[in-house]
Design a protein around this motif. Structure first.
Motif, PDB file in Angstrom:
ATOM      1  N   HIS A 114     -18.703  -0.500 -13.238  1.00  0.00           N
ATOM      2  CA  HIS A 114     -19.444   0.580 -12.592  1.00  0.00           C
ATOM      3  C   HIS A 114     -19.829   0.209 -11.163  1.00  0.00           C
ATOM      4  O   HIS A 114     -19.754   1.047 -10.251  1.00  0.00           O
ATOM      5  CB  HIS A 114     -20.690   0.906 -13.403  1.00  0.00           C
ATOM      6  N   ALA A 115     -20.231  -1.020 -10.975  1.00  0.00           N
ATOM      7  CA  ALA A 115     -20.613  -1.460  -9.632  1.00  0.00           C
ATOM      8  C   ALA A 115     -19.412  -1.410  -8.685  1.00  0.00           C
ATOM      9  O   ALA A 115     -19.526  -0.958  -7.528  1.00  0.00           O
ATOM     10  CB  ALA A 115     -21.188  -2.865  -9.698  1.00  0.00           C
ATOM     11  N   LEU A 116     -18.235  -1.830  -9.151  1.00  0.00           N
ATOM     12  CA  LEU A 116     -17.042  -1.788  -8.314  1.00  0.00           C
ATOM     13  C   LEU A 116     -16.639  -0.357  -7.990  1.00  0.00           C
ATOM     14  O   LEU A 116     -16.247  -0.038  -6.849  1.00  0.00           O
ATOM     15  CB  LEU A 116     -15.888  -2.515  -9.019  1.00  0.00           C
ATOM     16  N   ALA A 117     -16.725   0.545  -8.993  1.00  0.00           N
ATOM     17  CA  ALA A 117     -16.364   1.948  -8.776  1.00  0.00           C
ATOM     18  C   ALA A 117     -17.305   2.614  -7.782  1.00  0.00           C
ATOM     19  O   ALA A 117     -16.867   3.353  -6.881  1.00  0.00           O
ATOM     20  CB  ALA A 117     -16.377   2.698 -10.099  1.00  0.00           C
ATOM     21  N   LEU A 118     -18.583   2.360  -7.919  1.00  0.00           N
ATOM     22  CA  LEU A 118     -19.545   2.948  -7.003  1.00  0.00           C
ATOM     23  C   LEU A 118     -19.354   2.418  -5.583  1.00  0.00           C
ATOM     24  O   LEU A 118     -19.482   3.161  -4.595  1.00  0.00           O
ATOM     25  CB  LEU A 118     -20.972   2.659  -7.483  1.00  0.00           C
ATOM     26  N   ALA A 119     -19.037   1.137  -5.470  1.00  0.00           N
ATOM     27  CA  ALA A 119     -18.798   0.569  -4.145  1.00  0.00           C
ATOM     28  C   ALA A 119     -17.577   1.211  -3.496  1.00  0.00           C
ATOM     29  O   ALA A 119     -17.581   1.527  -2.288  1.00  0.00           O
ATOM     30  CB  ALA A 119     -18.608  -0.940  -4.253  1.00  0.00           C
ATOM     31  N   GLU A 120     -16.541   1.434  -4.293  1.00  0.00           N
ATOM     32  CA  GLU A 120     -15.337   2.076  -3.748  1.00  0.00           C
ATOM     33  C   GLU A 120     -15.614   3.528  -3.367  1.00  0.00           C
ATOM     34  O   GLU A 120     -15.149   4.011  -2.315  1.00  0.00           O
ATOM     35  CB  GLU A 120     -14.206   1.992  -4.766  1.00  0.00           C
ATOM     36  N   LEU A 121     -16.358   4.245  -4.213  1.00  0.00           N
ATOM     37  CA  LEU A 121     -16.703   5.631  -3.891  1.00  0.00           C
ATOM     38  C   LEU A 121     -17.528   5.715  -2.603  1.00  0.00           C
ATOM     39  O   LEU A 121     -17.343   6.617  -1.780  1.00  0.00           O
ATOM     40  CB  LEU A 121     -17.484   6.255  -5.046  1.00  0.00           C
ATOM     41  N   ALA A 122     -18.433   4.782  -2.452  1.00  0.00           N
ATOM     42  CA  ALA A 122     -19.244   4.775  -1.231  1.00  0.00           C
ATOM     43  C   ALA A 122     -18.370   4.532  -0.008  1.00  0.00           C
ATOM     44  O   ALA A 122     -18.546   5.169   1.040  1.00  0.00           O
ATOM     45  CB  ALA A 122     -20.314   3.698  -1.345  1.00  0.00           C
ATOM     46  N   GLU A 123     -17.396   3.645  -0.121  1.00  0.00           N
ATOM     47  CA  GLU A 123     -16.503   3.370   1.004  1.00  0.00           C
ATOM     48  C   GLU A 123     -15.648   4.595   1.338  1.00  0.00           C
ATOM     49  O   GLU A 123     -15.476   4.957   2.519  1.00  0.00           O
ATOM     50  CB  GLU A 123     -15.614   2.180   0.658  1.00  0.00           C
ATOM     51  N   LEU A 124     -15.109   5.248   0.296  1.00  0.00           N
ATOM     52  CA  LEU A 124     -14.312   6.456   0.525  1.00  0.00           C
ATOM     53  C   LEU A 124     -15.161   7.576   1.111  1.00  0.00           C
ATOM     54  O   LEU A 124     -14.700   8.350   1.976  1.00  0.00           O
ATOM     55  CB  LEU A 124     -13.676   6.911  -0.785  1.00  0.00           C
ATOM     56  N   GLY A 125     -16.392   7.693   0.627  1.00  0.00           N
ATOM     57  CA  GLY A 125     -17.279   8.723   1.179  1.00  0.00           C
ATOM     58  C   GLY A 125     -17.552   8.501   2.651  1.00  0.00           C
ATOM     59  O   GLY A 125     -17.616   9.452   3.438  1.00  0.00           O
ATOM     60  N   LEU A 126     -17.709   7.249   3.040  1.00  0.00           N
ATOM     61  CA  LEU A 126     -17.915   6.965   4.464  1.00  0.00           C
ATOM     62  C   LEU A 126     -16.686   7.340   5.295  1.00  0.00           C
ATOM     63  O   LEU A 126     -16.797   7.867   6.418  1.00  0.00           O
ATOM     64  CB  LEU A 126     -18.231   5.478   4.639  1.00  0.00           C
ATOM     65  N   VAL A 127     -15.488   7.056   4.753  1.00  0.00           N
ATOM     66  CA  VAL A 127     -14.255   7.398   5.462  1.00  0.00           C
ATOM     67  C   VAL A 127     -14.163   8.909   5.653  1.00  0.00           C
ATOM     68  O   VAL A 127     -13.875   9.411   6.759  1.00  0.00           O
ATOM     69  CB  VAL A 127     -13.034   6.871   4.705  1.00  0.00           C
TER      70      VAL A 127
END
Length: 218
Positions: free
Chosen positions: A11-24
């Motif tokens: 879950h932590a990895l998925a949320l980190a990736e979602l946050a990165e994509l959201g920033l992009v």
């Protein structure tokens, strides 16, 4: 029981990736809104930017909540482990003190014994701070404390401990005799006993106490 650690890590990895994509996406939509040539294009870009940033904030909030949950679970696990260790240390200290305290009272008494027991508590508290306290063998801990307190090794009787007295075979112990053996005067059949018979030294035949007092009938 299922270990929650792997799931929390995913879950932590998925949320980190979602946050990165959201920033992009946020940067891309922001650039589109800034480059809009009409009000309609700008309005659509701003609405998309608002939705993306809202999703990004929720993602970051979930990530922070997951981290707080992980930290709380870690603290609870550490507290439970510390409680188990503290309980085990308490049991070991009680075991060691029970044995060594008996050795103290075997050799000493009064204020001297009380002082040694108090010193024993201090030594045990110091030993319990060592990382290898529970890993050290119980007998080794007892022997080390015995040496620190100046106690005698096993097998050496204390100064006030009398040696065991074994009564001789056939003798009944006399309660008034500290050796536990009856005196010759108290043995049945002894010549000194007022109710016994003196054995004839020559033939070993018991002589009558009335011998020689009656006239010879012959």
């Amino acid at each position: 029981m299922v270990d929650p650690a792997p799931m929390a890590e995913r879950h932590a990895l998925a949320l980190a990736e979602l946050a990165e994509l959201g920033l992009v996406l946020t940067r891309k939509v922001h650039a589109r809104a800034m480059a809009a040539e009409t009000a309609e294009e700008e309005r659509a870009a701003v609405l998309c930017f608002h939705r993306i940033t809202r999703s990004l904030r929720q993602t970051l909030a979930l990530e922070a909540q997951l981290e707080r949950l992980r930290s709380r679970l870690l603290r609870e696990e550490l507290a439970a482990a510390e409680a188990r260790i503290e309980k085990a240390v308490g049991r070991r200290k009680a075991q060691v003190k029970s044995v060594v305290e008996r050795l103290v009272w075997r050799e000493h008494e009064g204020d001297e014994a009380d002082a040694l027991v108090e010193h024993l508590d201090e030594l045990l508290n110091e030993d319990a701070l060592a990382e290898d306290f529970l890993a050290t063998a119980l007998d080794d801990q007892i022997e080390r404390l015995r040496g620190d307190l100046g106690l005698k090794p096993d097998g050496e009787a204390g100064p006030d401990e009398p040696a065991a007295v074994i009564p001789r075979s056939g003798d009944a112990p006399d309660p008034g005799d500290p050796s536990g053996a009856s005196s010759p005067e108290s043995r049945p059949g002894s010549p000194a006993s007022p109710c016994g018979r003196a054995a004839d030294e020559a033939g070993g035949i018991a002589a009558s106490p009335w011998a020689g007092t009656w006239p010879d009938s012959s």
